[in-house]
Write an enzyme that holds these catalytic residues in place. Structure first.
Site, short mmCIF file in Angstrom:
data_model
loop_
_atom_site.label_atom_id
_atom_site.label_comp_id
_atom_site.label_asym_id
_atom_site.label_seq_id
_atom_site.Cartn_x
_atom_site.Cartn_y
_atom_site.Cartn_z
N PHE A 153 33.97 66.54 45.23
CA PHE A 153 33.45 65.59 46.21
C PHE A 153 33.05 66.31 47.50
O PHE A 153 33.01 65.71 48.57
CB PHE A 153 34.49 64.50 46.49
N ARG A 155 30.91 68.15 50.42
CA ARG A 155 29.59 67.98 51.05
C ARG A 155 29.10 69.32 51.54
O ARG A 155 29.89 70.10 52.08
CB ARG A 155 29.70 67.04 52.27
N GLU A 156 27.81 69.56 51.38
CA GLU A 156 27.25 70.79 51.93
C GLU A 156 27.44 70.76 53.44
O GLU A 156 27.34 69.71 54.06
CB GLU A 156 25.76 70.90 51.58
N LYS A 209 32.81 59.91 39.62
CA LYS A 209 31.89 60.76 40.38
C LYS A 209 30.53 60.09 40.57
O LYS A 209 30.02 59.96 41.69
CB LYS A 209 31.73 62.10 39.66
N LYS A 256 24.65 55.35 58.87
CA LYS A 256 23.74 55.92 59.86
C LYS A 256 22.31 55.76 59.33
O LYS A 256 21.93 56.37 58.34
CB LYS A 256 24.11 57.40 60.04
N ALA A 257 21.56 54.91 60.03
CA ALA A 257 20.17 54.68 59.60
C ALA A 257 19.33 55.91 59.89
O ALA A 257 19.61 56.65 60.83
CB ALA A 257 19.60 53.47 60.35
N CYS A 265 22.11 66.15 45.55
CA CYS A 265 23.04 65.27 44.84
C CYS A 265 22.58 63.82 44.77
O CYS A 265 22.35 63.30 43.68
CB CYS A 265 24.41 65.34 45.50
C1 UGA Z 1 27.14 64.30 48.72
C2 UGA Z 1 28.47 63.53 48.82
O1 UGA Z 1 28.68 63.10 50.17
C3 UGA Z 1 29.64 64.40 48.36
O2 UGA Z 1 30.85 63.64 48.37
C4 UGA Z 1 29.37 64.90 46.95
O3 UGA Z 1 30.39 65.76 46.48
C5 UGA Z 1 28.06 65.66 46.93
O4 UGA Z 1 27.00 64.78 47.39
C6 UGA Z 1 27.80 66.13 45.51
O5 UGA Z 1 27.66 65.28 44.62
O6 UGA Z 1 27.85 67.35 45.26
P1 UGA Z 1 25.87 66.10 50.26
O7 UGA Z 1 24.69 65.85 49.38
O8 UGA Z 1 26.27 67.49 50.56
O9 UGA Z 1 27.19 65.38 49.64
O10 UGA Z 1 25.56 65.43 51.67
P2 UGA Z 1 25.94 64.08 52.45
O11 UGA Z 1 26.66 64.44 53.68
O12 UGA Z 1 26.55 63.09 51.58
O13 UGA Z 1 24.48 63.58 52.89
C7 UGA Z 1 23.50 63.22 51.90
C8 UGA Z 1 22.26 62.70 52.58
O14 UGA Z 1 22.52 61.40 53.12
C9 UGA Z 1 21.74 63.54 53.76
O15 UGA Z 1 20.33 63.63 53.66
C10 UGA Z 1 22.14 62.74 54.99
O16 UGA Z 1 21.27 62.95 56.07
C11 UGA Z 1 22.04 61.32 54.45
N1 UGA Z 1 22.88 60.35 55.19
C12 UGA Z 1 24.24 60.45 55.14
C13 UGA Z 1 22.27 59.32 55.91
O17 UGA Z 1 21.02 59.20 55.96
N2 UGA Z 1 23.07 58.41 56.55
C14 UGA Z 1 24.42 58.49 56.50
O18 UGA Z 1 25.09 57.61 57.12
C15 UGA Z 1 25.02 59.53 55.80
#
Ligand code: UGA
Length: 439
Positions: A153, A155-156, A209, A256-257, A265
């Protein structure tokens, strides 16, 4: 324990380095000889805060080593983590060819090593993949083995912290013996963090997952839909999100919009989950709507820009932020790339800047000029677009930015600034789900 990690992408390399850090004896394998060479010399193939330090710590203590040989890895490890890629096919379905090939290779190696081994799915895979791996391995292997699903789980950008301090550890297994092996693998983490552990069958773990990522993506598309309603009515999505998030059943995170989700992912996993549901005859229409909403994000941003500038042809646009999110140089499915491609298609001149993703971006965007900072990128620009919420951008000197630009027009896909500060700084400021500010 002796651990093998096969596939040294983001998940695999972080997993390998963290296992070495907590005291295991780890061998990491990848077919890419150049990557292995680089790792042996101490440099990591992508940017992830703290990873290079952890890899060099493991390499110098001898707890972490690298190879291109699957045979050597299978021989050396009691537990083998499968971390190869599971990209999307054009249909959205997950492409599991790399997983099948690795399972066949492991099976062949196991025919000469008969000790019990546990094979662990760490890559995100559709439910029932574990059964296919087991059949593929057992058809070739003489030795005893089990397949376990242990999804990650992380996050990058915060991958090391997420791995060393997980919210939960999920172990999906069909035998008590395999569960005990995985508990031993995670013993140092469990002792340190006391995090909850969910023990279940393989299919349920696989579904945990996919469902988790699909739910998080749904939250984002939900709030982006609310943002559209806010724009049509003069309400403020940021405050709507605060008001909603205070209800603990909803929670404040992932509301977060913005311009939409990207990365390696969410886009892939939502598509794969929707495709799997369709194949099972249980269409998951909600996920189709989630994807559709996300694909609209870049277009909505460009509409705002066109409304201000009229035609984009010949206009100079600063694109600030390229990575799909802060803390990474990953450009996979980054909304910024979609926005920039459309700007170029409409004849705009694009000058871009990102704190870490520029060398990668230069190859993908040969027609885009790269600047050495946000102000240089904005120099003489007709408008600036914010596409990734890097802290460096939130701290930019707004009066310097305004002075550099031809017109003080900012279209913000990440809601980096408050309406008041942009009003006071004299910008026309168009953000997501908030009233427009006009200079
Ligand atoms: C995501 C999941 O958060 C991890 O839990 C999971 O392990 C991972 O995928 C995976 O399957 O390997 P990640 O892709 O690294 O992690 O990044 P996130 O922080 O989740 O962000 C994903 C995207 O959503 C980004 O483009 C971010 O800008 C966007 N986002 C996130 C929003 O637009 N609004 C938010 O409120 C949150």
């Amino acid at each position: 324990m002796k651990i093998g990690v096969v596939g040294l992408g983001h998940v695999g390399l972080v997993t390998a380095a963290c296992f070495a850090h907590v005291g295991h004896d780890v061998i990491g394998a990848d077919v890419d000889g150049e990557k292995i060479e680089k790792l042996r010399l101490g440099s990591t193939p992508f940017f992830e805060p703290g990873l290079e330090e952890l890899v060099s710590e493991g390499s110098s203590s001898g707890a972490l080593r690298f190879t291109t040989s699957i045979e050597e890895t299978v021989k050396a490890a009691d537990v083998l983590f499968i971390c190869v890629g599971t990209p999307s096919k054009a249909s959205g379905e997950a492409d599991l060819l790399q997983v099948e090939r690795l399972a066949a290779d492991i099976g062949r190696c196991l025919s000469t090593h008969s000790e019990y081994k546990v094979l662990v799915e760490k890559s995100t895979v559709p439910v029932k993949t574990g059964e296919k791996i087991l059949t593929t391995v057992r058809r070739r292997a003489a030795g005893d083995c089990d397949v376990v699903s242990n999804p990650e789980f992380l996050r990058e950008g915060s991958a090391i912290r997420d791995t060393l301090n997980p919210d939960r550890i999920v172990i999906g297994a069909s035998s008590e013996r395999a569960v005990e092996v995985l508990k031993e693998v995670y013993r140092p983490t469990l002792e340190k963090t006391g995090c909850p552990i969910v023990v279940t069958d393989v299919s349920t773990a696989e579904l945990i997952k996919h469902s988790s990522n699909a739910f998080l993506a749904t939250k984002i598309s939900f709030i982006n839909s609310v943002a559209e309603i806010c724009e049509a009515t003069g309400a403020d999505v940021e405050t709507v999100a605060v008001g909603m998030g205070l209800d603990p059943r909803i929670g404040s995170q992932f509301l977060k919009a913005g311009v939409g989700y990207g990365g390696s992912c969410f886009p892939k996993d939502v598509a794969a989950f929707a495709s799997l549901a369709g194949k099972l005859g249980r269409p998951f229409h909600m996920l189709e709507a989630v994807q559709e909403m996300n694909e609209r994000g870049p277009a909505r941003l460009l509409d705002k820009l066109r409304n201000e500038l009229w035609h984009l042809e010949g206009k100079r646009i600063a694109a600030l932020g390229l990575a799909f999110k802060p803390g990474t140089d990953d450009l996979r499915d980054a909304p910024a790339l979609k926005v920039i491609s459309q700007l170029l298609a409409e004849g705009a001149e694009v000058v871009a800047y990102d704190p870490v993703a520029m060398s990668e971006a230069k190859q993908l965007l040969p027609d885009v000029q790269m600047a050495d900072g946000p102000i240089t990128a904005a120099n003489d620009a007709d408008a600036a677009l914010f596409l990734t919420e890097w802290q460096e951008f939130a701290e930019v000197d707004l009066s310097e930015l305004k002075q550099a630009m031809r017109f003080p027009i900012v279209v913000d896909g990440r809601n980096l600034f408050s309406l008041n500060e942009m009003r006071e700084a004299g910008f026309t400021y168009l953000s997501v789900g908030r009233p427009a500010v006009r200079a």
